[in-house]
Design an enzyme around this catalytic site. Structure first.
Site, PDB file in Angstrom:
ATOM      1  N   CYS A 349       0.821  -1.213   0.000  1.00 14.48           N
ATOM      2  CA  CYS A 349       0.000   0.000   0.000  1.00 14.48           C
ATOM      3  C   CYS A 349       0.855   1.264   0.000  1.00 14.48           C
ATOM      4  O   CYS A 349       0.453   2.293  -0.545  1.00 14.48           O
ATOM      5  CB  CYS A 349      -0.908   0.031   1.219  1.00 14.48           C
ATOM      6  N   LEU A 350       2.021   1.193   0.617  1.00 16.74           N
ATOM      7  CA  LEU A 350       2.879   2.362   0.768  1.00 16.74           C
ATOM      8  C   LEU A 350       3.744   2.634  -0.457  1.00 16.74           C
ATOM      9  O   LEU A 350       4.409   3.675  -0.518  1.00 16.74           O
ATOM     10  CB  LEU A 350       3.793   2.170   1.986  1.00 16.74           C
TER      11      LEU A 350
END
Length: 357
Positions: A349-350
């Site tokens: 996600c990052l």
């Protein structure tokens, strides 16, 4: 249509697919990993300071072999980031900073979608609309423009489809198939004016794909309405890893069984069935009574390493062994995500990969 920063990089004539562009599989050779340095206290209430050593470890593992490009707001944030990177022993010769202010750290969703043209050797950026997962966390204006800023910085052609799309909601096999979920892409908080067939056309046209495969729902605690990167990931053109819950009393059990059964029925564009490998879930990770979306599927594939979130759980080693079996040419490393997952996401996600051409 977004306001151009540099109108010369825009191309309004054709879709990426019509021009020969496609979105590569995530295990394809990478030029760089893109990140947006975490700074929003509300995303990690009471935990922001504790995530930096684990975040820096992630960077250290990837930067050992390839570039890591990091969006920061200003020189002060760059210096703060450098302090943590130096403490983690990061190879700073592989770090590049870009002064691109962001609202939050979730670069998978607000970052650029890089597409490549194998015939011409071109690379381009797709800048989808971004509304913080259905207007859940305003403001997001700085995040929304990040792909355009990066296209300008790298002087790449830019496509701007007029719909909302997030990188965590799609996964690719590198041969024309994209996998996604109905609970996210068909949610009325994204593109209420579009039906399923219309959304499929955007996916095909702007990611350069031939086929869209749909699962239904994501895991409990996922505030993105069910991103695919928490549940099912391509690890080869015909193979997926998909998380399963072993406890029939767990609230994720039936949802993940439904996904497993659906995957076993799917066929690729050439008629081949998917090879489905089961990946366990960690035990429930909670904060203030809230179930967090802890999942081993939220791993990042780099050129030499696969970084997997782990949670101090009895299934950590089993999950790492299964993932290692899928990537014999890479080192699979677990990095503690107990604090990072408070932000409702982990390493995939990052991050956003920039492919080589």
């Amino acid at each position: 249509m977004k306001t151009p920063i540099n109108a010369n990089i825009y191309d309004y004539q054709d879709t990426p697919k019509a021009q020969g562009f496609t979105f590569p599989a995530e295990w394809a050779a990478q030029e760089a990993l893109w990140l947006s340095w975490p700074h929003k206290e509300e995303s990690w209430p009471g935990k922001l300071d504790t995530i930096y050593p684990h975040y820096a470890k992630f960077i250290q593992l990837v930067a050992a072999d390839q570039l890591v490009r990091i969006n920061v707001a200003d020189a002060a944030m760059k210096d703060f980031a450098l302090t943590h990177l130096q403490a983690a022993g990061v190879n700073l010769s592989h770090i590049e900073f870009y002064f691109h202010p962001t609202n939050d750290a979730w670069c998978r969703d607000h970052g650029p979608a890089f597409v490549t043209n194998p015939k011409t050797g071109e690379k381009a950026v797709v800048d989808w609309g971004y509304n913080a997962w259905g207007d859940k966390y305003p403001p997001y204006d700085l995040d929304d423009i990040i792909p355009t800023r990066i296209a300008e910085a790298l002087q790449l052609k830019l496509f701007t489809p007029p719909i909302v799309m997030e990188g965590g909601s799609v996964d690719f096999n590198g041969e024309g198939t994209v996998l996604t979920t109905a609970s996210c892409l068909l949610n009325k908080n994204r593109n209420p004016h579009l039906n399923k067939a219309q959304i499929e056309e955007y996916l095909k046209d702007y990611y350069g794909q031939q086929q869209v495969l749909w699962l239904e729902e994501g895991i409990v605690g996922d505030d993105t309405d069910g991103h695919i990167d928490d549940i099912t990931r391509f690890v080869a053109a015909d193979t997926v890893l998909t998380v399963v819950e072993e406890d029939p009393d767990d609230e994720n059990y039936q949802v993940l069984q439904n996904n497993l059964n659906a995957l076993r029925q799917m066929r690729l564009a050439d008629g081949r069935p998917l090879r489905v490998i089961e990946l366990p879930m960690p035990g429930a990770v909670t904060w203030d009574g809230e179930r967090l979306p802890a999942s081993y599927a939220n791993f990042y594939i780099a050129n030499k390493v696969v970084v997997v979130p782990v949670f101090g759980d009895s299934n950590d080693e089993k999950a790492l062994e299964i993932i290692q079996g899928c990537f014999p040419d890479r080192q699979v490393v677990g990095v503690n995500s107990v604090d990072i997952i408070w932000g409702l996401g982990s390493f995939h996600c990052l991050s956003q990969q920039e492919p080589k051409v």
